[in-house]
Design a protein around this motif. Structure first.
Motif, mmCIF file in Angstrom:
data_model
loop_
_atom_site.group_PDB
_atom_site.id
_atom_site.type_symbol
_atom_site.label_atom_id
_atom_site.label_comp_id
_atom_site.label_asym_id
_atom_site.label_seq_id
_atom_site.Cartn_x
_atom_site.Cartn_y
_atom_site.Cartn_z
ATOM 1 N N SER A 137 -24.621 16.747 24.687
ATOM 2 C CA SER A 137 -24.000 15.735 25.558
ATOM 3 C C SER A 137 -22.873 16.342 26.380
ATOM 4 O O SER A 137 -22.715 16.016 27.565
ATOM 5 C CB SER A 137 -23.470 14.573 24.710
ATOM 6 O OG SER A 137 -24.511 14.036 23.935
ATOM 7 N N ASP B 124 -30.091 8.928 23.645
ATOM 8 C CA ASP B 124 -29.461 8.913 22.325
ATOM 9 C C ASP B 124 -28.756 7.582 22.107
ATOM 10 O O ASP B 124 -27.919 7.182 22.912
ATOM 11 C CB ASP B 124 -28.433 10.060 22.254
ATOM 12 C CG ASP B 124 -27.922 10.279 20.843
ATOM 13 O OD1 ASP B 124 -28.259 9.461 19.945
ATOM 14 O OD2 ASP B 124 -27.189 11.255 20.637
ATOM 15 N N THR C 260 -23.059 8.616 23.595
ATOM 16 C CA THR C 260 -21.921 9.471 23.981
ATOM 17 C C THR C 260 -21.760 9.497 25.501
ATOM 18 O O THR C 260 -20.650 9.362 26.021
ATOM 19 C CB THR C 260 -22.164 10.926 23.487
ATOM 20 O OG1 THR C 260 -22.558 10.887 22.122
ATOM 21 C CG2 THR C 260 -20.944 11.794 23.646
ATOM 22 N N ASP D 126 -30.398 13.619 28.300
ATOM 23 C CA ASP D 126 -29.707 13.923 27.038
ATOM 24 C C ASP D 126 -30.482 13.279 25.894
ATOM 25 O O ASP D 126 -30.840 12.108 25.958
ATOM 26 C CB ASP D 126 -28.269 13.381 27.079
ATOM 27 C CG ASP D 126 -27.450 13.905 25.903
ATOM 28 O OD1 ASP D 126 -27.778 14.994 25.377
ATOM 29 O OD2 ASP D 126 -26.493 13.225 25.488
HETATM 30 MG MG LIG Z 1 -25.143 14.067 21.906
#
Ligand SMILES: [Mg+2]
Ligand SMILES: Nc1ncnc2c1ncn2[C@@H]1O[C@H](COP(=O)(O)OP(=O)(O)O)[C@@H](O)[C@H]1O
Length: 212
Positions: A16, A39, A43, A84
């Motif tokens: 990230s 994810d 984040t 990501d």
């Molecule tokens: Mg991450």
């Protein structure tokens, strides 16, 4: 449009962190960029909330929405998508690898991290995808870097820029900035710009496919 996927099963290796700073560096270099976050930890979405709509655009999506999101992005003027992924080996991660033009596999300079790349690498090989390792969170110098770099180079291509462990990465993330925004003249920013240039060069041969 080119899809660059940050992927490795090993949590905490810097997916990230590199994703946001590379996306900002690509944007600063004049490219149109967006980030898709797969994810659930969110984040990157949390990071984006602090940017109050500033580029690059970020969307959080589930694996089943990936194809649709990429198809939509191909119809707009998006040159680079940074994807990501979560730190787990899942069907979603495999879809992300399959959709990518280049997988970036961050790895810290420890024996455990080096061993930890194996499952990710297996998936990348199975799907016959281009990939490069990035050594991240390294000390400024030392034998550990050399040993891990040699280990990674024997498995595949290693980006020729190491990203040193620096507070700027953590502080930039906390403020909703890329390191090149947080401290433009610092060494962390310089390394990220060099890494972006390396990636840009590596993906040059891939044609920008746009939807008709
Ligand atoms: Mg991450
Ligand atoms: N180059 C770096 N220098 C300093 N801290 C880093 C660096 N890369 C990552 N980190 C820190 O390591 C932790 C894990 O990074 P993160 O990007 O969330 O990993 P991942 O997404 O792979 O789980 C975070 O606290 C992040 O701030």
């Amino acid at each position: 449009m080119k899809v660059i996927t940050l992927v490795t099963q090993k949590g905490g290796s810097g997916k990230s962190t590199l994703c946001v700073s590379l996306a900002v560096a690509a944007h600063e270099a004049g490219h149109s960029v967006c980030i898709l976050e797969m994810d659930r930890q969110a984040t990157v979405t949390q990071w984006a909330k602090q940017r109050h709509g500033m580029d690059p655009e970020v969307a959080q999506i589930s694996a089943d929405k990936l194809d649709g999101a990429l198809t939509k992005l191909r119809t707009v003027d998006c040159e680079y998508v940074f994807l990501d992924t979560p730190g787990i080996d899942s069907p979603g991660t495999n879809l992300a690898i399959a959709a990518s033009d280049l997988c970036l596999v961050p790895c810290r300079p420890t024996p455990a991290d080096l061993k930890g790349v194996a499952p990710t690498l297996g998936a990348i090989f199975r799907l016959e995808k281009d990939f490069a390792f990035v050594l991240n969170q390294t000390p400024p110098k030392g034998i550990r870097i050399k040993e891990t770099a040699e280990g990674l180079s024997s498995l595949g291509v290693l980006a020729d820029v190491n990203i040193v462990m620096r507070n700027d990465h953590q502080d930039a993330m906390g403020k909703g900035e890329g390191v090149t925004e947080f401290n433009p003249t610092g060494p962390a920013a310089e390394e990220i710009r060099k890494l972006w240039a390396w990636i840009d060069n590596r993906t040059k041969a891939i044609p920008h496919v746009k939807a008709a």
